[in-house]
Write an enzyme that holds these catalytic residues in place. Structure first.
Site, mmCIF file in Angstrom:
data_model
loop_
_atom_site.group_PDB
_atom_site.id
_atom_site.type_symbol
_atom_site.label_atom_id
_atom_site.label_comp_id
_atom_site.label_asym_id
_atom_site.label_seq_id
_atom_site.Cartn_x
_atom_site.Cartn_y
_atom_site.Cartn_z
ATOM 1 N N ASP A 378 0.858 -1.371 -0.136
ATOM 2 C CA ASP A 378 0.060 -0.167 0.188
ATOM 3 C C ASP A 378 0.858 1.291 -0.136
ATOM 4 O O ASP A 378 0.384 2.296 -0.377
ATOM 5 C CB ASP A 378 -1.100 -0.026 1.182
ATOM 6 C CG ASP A 378 -2.113 -1.007 1.065
ATOM 7 O OD1 ASP A 378 -2.454 -1.352 -0.210
ATOM 8 O OD2 ASP A 378 -2.574 -1.514 1.969
ATOM 9 N N TYR A 466 -10.077 -0.518 2.730
ATOM 10 C CA TYR A 466 -9.365 -0.761 4.318
ATOM 11 C C TYR A 466 -9.084 0.610 4.527
ATOM 12 O O TYR A 466 -8.629 1.599 4.195
ATOM 13 C CB TYR A 466 -8.116 -1.802 4.246
ATOM 14 C CG TYR A 466 -8.571 -2.931 5.042
ATOM 15 C CD1 TYR A 466 -8.432 -3.025 6.195
ATOM 16 C CD2 TYR A 466 -8.830 -4.198 4.287
ATOM 17 C CE1 TYR A 466 -8.540 -4.131 7.022
ATOM 18 C CE2 TYR A 466 -9.092 -5.504 4.864
ATOM 19 C CZ TYR A 466 -8.920 -5.424 6.231
ATOM 20 O OH TYR A 466 -9.072 -6.328 6.877
#
Length: 735
Positions: A378, A466
């Site tokens: 990420d 998320y």
């Protein structure tokens, strides 16, 4: 007959996408409006009234700003750097853009993008010697750009206008995606007729389609020499939580540079789209809202104001701590020059030169065609800081919080402001700093207790579904706690099953049936932190203090065994590669071997592990090769300013040849050297029904704790609380 309505919709969708992109990259987020307070303090202090009045109270806006401020009070356009580590300002971003626009590399390019524009920090030894009031070092921007399909690493000297093109691009991989890359990828499939036919045949109205850009990792030569991305889509019909309504098995392979659809794969036509029922998580959409009176509102009040100050926008001073704080587009937040004051000597002592989130690795455990590639990194692929959203006052952070903006560059180099990206607040939750009460059998009536108040620095990144909450918490006893919270929405898989009684035998669902037609896929989260420890100076050593069982000799003692500590100083990197073991425990100390306490112990800090899930993937599995920095929970490397990103500088589609694991294979000397500690927090996540439709936050943390750093308990002389020192609050209704 359907073509005209479709193209009208396509034109409308693209226009909306461009408007969204423009707003995202060029406009400031609107500051949060004043809110009605839940409690009013019985005090005339401007800090003990309503939020509205507090924001209107006259406070300094530049040098010392210990208050909850909003973007309206910050004058980013006129900001100037005051510390060698201060981030680039809007004026500096604009100058970088102007200089590069006239450089031959970009003038000759039909299209180019700036994937990263950040401060090229001065050499560490220079920063360590710098004192406030001295001139700043030449301001240099570090730029990662793509021009004519080639990645470049450059520096731009903002004093001389000189541009240096560096030959540091790794052999594989691409830079972090820009926001424009991600946004354009989500609407590009709509230009493909096969994709649109598939959507319609699945029974989804094109106006209800929402798509996500999904990094595809690296799985072989067919994915080389093109910057590719995969796109998967969902139905937004009747819910804001489109993540729970996947169009399962539909995957678009897209060339990110040309926006050409390379391939459309549709393997899930037999799988229904899950229903929208009970998927919306917004409070306004809850039909049975929780009783608001079940928990009375709580607010921390500070009539005398907070105990911290922020000098020159980035230098934080609180209690016995001082550190530099800045937002970063890749790392999220960076804590630098962390020092703690020794109350015995009054001296500020070095603890950590620099700490930040280096990389995240999130592999999903489903090897099927539409899922095998979901192995996200990420920070290096999406930008952990780029995904940080404005924090929500009162809910993300308490009412006594101060907010800090991030200032970043869009893909075209134009600066923009990410408002309220970081918050800072003092926390008191009833925890105890230390205590002792004497037993009545001693005849001494002693009860001494000290409350624990801490300082929290927080940011939250929403990486698509998320949400990650990262806290750096500073304690007056010298401890630093780094905590990561996981929340948000699961990435789910569509299924034909509505009940587990339909599943035959031991069929592998790759997860848990959460609701009708919805499977939450098993996955891991690994968050690796870069910790450049400087314990009373840069030259430190790493000591593995192994706790061993010692057998007693016959007749030596009624005891048969006891524990002893065996100290092993790591000579080279491989000595410090640690895989945690419950039945072979150790403490992990970073010491300064040349600095001793009064009684002769080397001063140090220790890493106290937490969140110790370890990756179980095969080391030859392509995702694990790229995420090999999770092969150990602790690594120690010699300081090298080019080694900061555990997954490598260019993570996107990389092969894993520029990772922490590769660097550490050189087995360089680390004893009494300037060293960097890397720690990985790990989570295994087997989804459960309580995670549907949105997950309660799950957190884990690790500590950096003093070990023989102080001569004695550093908070021994901390005063207790007395009733007369505390604000008296009353319900707003009785005010």
């Amino acid at each position: 007959m359907e073509s005209k309505p479709f193209f009208r919709f396509l034109f409308f969708f693209i226009a909306i996408a461009f408007l969204f992109l423009f707003a995202w990259t060029h406009l400031h987020y609107a500051p949060s409006p004043g809110v009605t307070t839940l409690l009013d303090c019985a005090s005339n202090s401007p800090w003990c009234t309503s939020s509205k009045n507090r924001f209107q109270s006259k406070q300094p806006t530049l040098t010392k700003t210990p208050r909850a401020s909003t973007s309206q009070r910050r004058h980013h356009e006129s900001a100037v750097p005051r510390h060698p580590l201060d981030p680039l300002t809007i004026q500096e971003f604009n100058k970088v853009r102007k200089i590069l626009s006239s450089h031959a590399l970009f003038k000759s390019s039909n299209n180019y993008a700036l994937h990263s524009v950040v401060l090229e920090e001065p050499n560490k030894e220079l920063v360590l010697k710098w004192k406030k009031g001295q001139p700043l070092f030449p301001r240099i921007a570090s730029v990662i750009a793509r021009a004519n399909g080639v990645s470049h690493v450059l520096t731009v000297n903002l004093e001389t206008d000189n541009v240096t093109v560096l030959n540091t691009a790794p052999p594989t991989g691409y830079p972090t995606m820009t926001i424009e890359d991600m946004t354009s990828a989500t609407w590009a499939p709509l230009s493909n007729a096969k994709f649109n036919r598939t959507i319609i045949e699945r029974g989804v109205n094109l106006k209800d389609v929402a798509c996500l850009p999904i990094s595809l990792g690296w799985f072989g030569k067919k994915e080389e020499n093109r910057r590719l991305i995969k796109v998967q889509c969902y139905s937004m019909e009747d819910t804001a939580n489109f993540y729970m309504r996947p169009i399962e098995g539909l995957t678009v392979l897209l060339d990110m540079d040309t926006k050409e659809v390379v391939e459309v794969s549709d393997t899930g036509r037999s799988i229904p789209i899950p229903r929208a029922t009970n998927t919306d998580y917004r409070f306004s959409e809850q039909k049975l809202q929780q009783d608001l009176n079940s928990i009375n509102p709580i607010s921390i009040e500070q009539p005398k104001g907070p105990s911290f100050v922020i000098e020159d926008e980035h230098l934080v001073k609180w209690a016995n701590w001082e550190f530099h704080l800045k937002p970063d587009p890749r790392a999220g937040v960076v804590v630098s020059r962390a020092k703690v004051r020794d109350l015995e000597s009054g001296v500020l002592r070095d603890v950590m030169y620099k700490g930040f989130t280096s990389e995240l690795f999130v592999p999903y455990m489903d090897p099927t065609d539409a899922w095998y590639f979901k192995t996200y990194m990420d920070a290096g692929e999406y930008g952990f800081g780029l995904q940080a959203m404005p924090l929500d006052p009162l809910n993300d952070c308490p009412r006594n919080a101060y907010y800090m903006d991030g200032v970043f560059a869009a893909g075209d180099g134009v600066p923009y402001v990410r408002s309220n990206m970081v918050c800072m607040f003092e926390r008191y939750t009833g925890d105890i700093g230390w205590r002792h009460a004497e037993s009545p059998i001693t005849g001494m009536e002693i009860k001494e207790v000290r409350p624990k108040v801490t300082l929290v620095v927080r940011m939250a990144a929403s990486v698509a579904n998320y949400d990650y909450i990262v806290d750096w918490e500073f304690q007056t006893d010298g401890l630093i706690r780094i905590k990561v919270g996981l929340s948000g929405i699961l990435m789910v898989k569509g299924t034909a099953y509505e009940n587990m009684n339909q599943v035959e035998g031991q069929e592998n669902l790759f997860g848990t049936l959460l609701s009708e037609n919805v499977i939450g896929v098993i996955h891991d989260h690994y968050i690796t932190f870069y910790l450049d420890m400087d314990i009373d100076g840069s030259d430190n050593s790493f000591v593995n203090v192994n706790i061993k069982r010692q057998e007693t000799s016959p007749g030596e003692s009624p005891r048969k065994s006891y524990l002893k500590a065996v100290r092993n100083v790591a000579k080279t990197e491989k000595d410090a590669q640690i895989q945690l073991k419950l039945y072979d425990p150790s403490e992990f100390h970073v010491i300064n071997p040349t600095k001793k306490t009064r009684v002769g112990n080397p001063v140090g800090y220790k890493v106290v592990p937490g969140g110790t899930a370890a990756s179980l993937l095969d080391h030859d599995d392509p995702p694990q090769k790229r995420g090999a920095f999770t092969n150990n929970q602790i690594w120690v490397t010699p300081y090298n300013r080019s080694e900061q990103w555990a997954g490598g500088l260019f993570v996107y589609q990389s092969h894993g040849e520029d990772t922490l694991d590769v660097w550490s294979e050189r087995d360089r000397p680390i004893e009494n050297k300037d060293i960097v500690v890397w720690y990985t927090l790990g989570f295994h996540h087997i989804p459960c029904q309580e995670d549907f439709p949105i997950m309660p936050t799950v957190s884990s943390s690790f500590d950096l704790k003093p070990v023989n750093f102080f001569e004695s308990n550093p908070i021994l002389r901390a005063p207790p609380y007395f009733e007369k020192d505390l604000p008296v609050c009353r319900p707003a209704a009785s005010a």
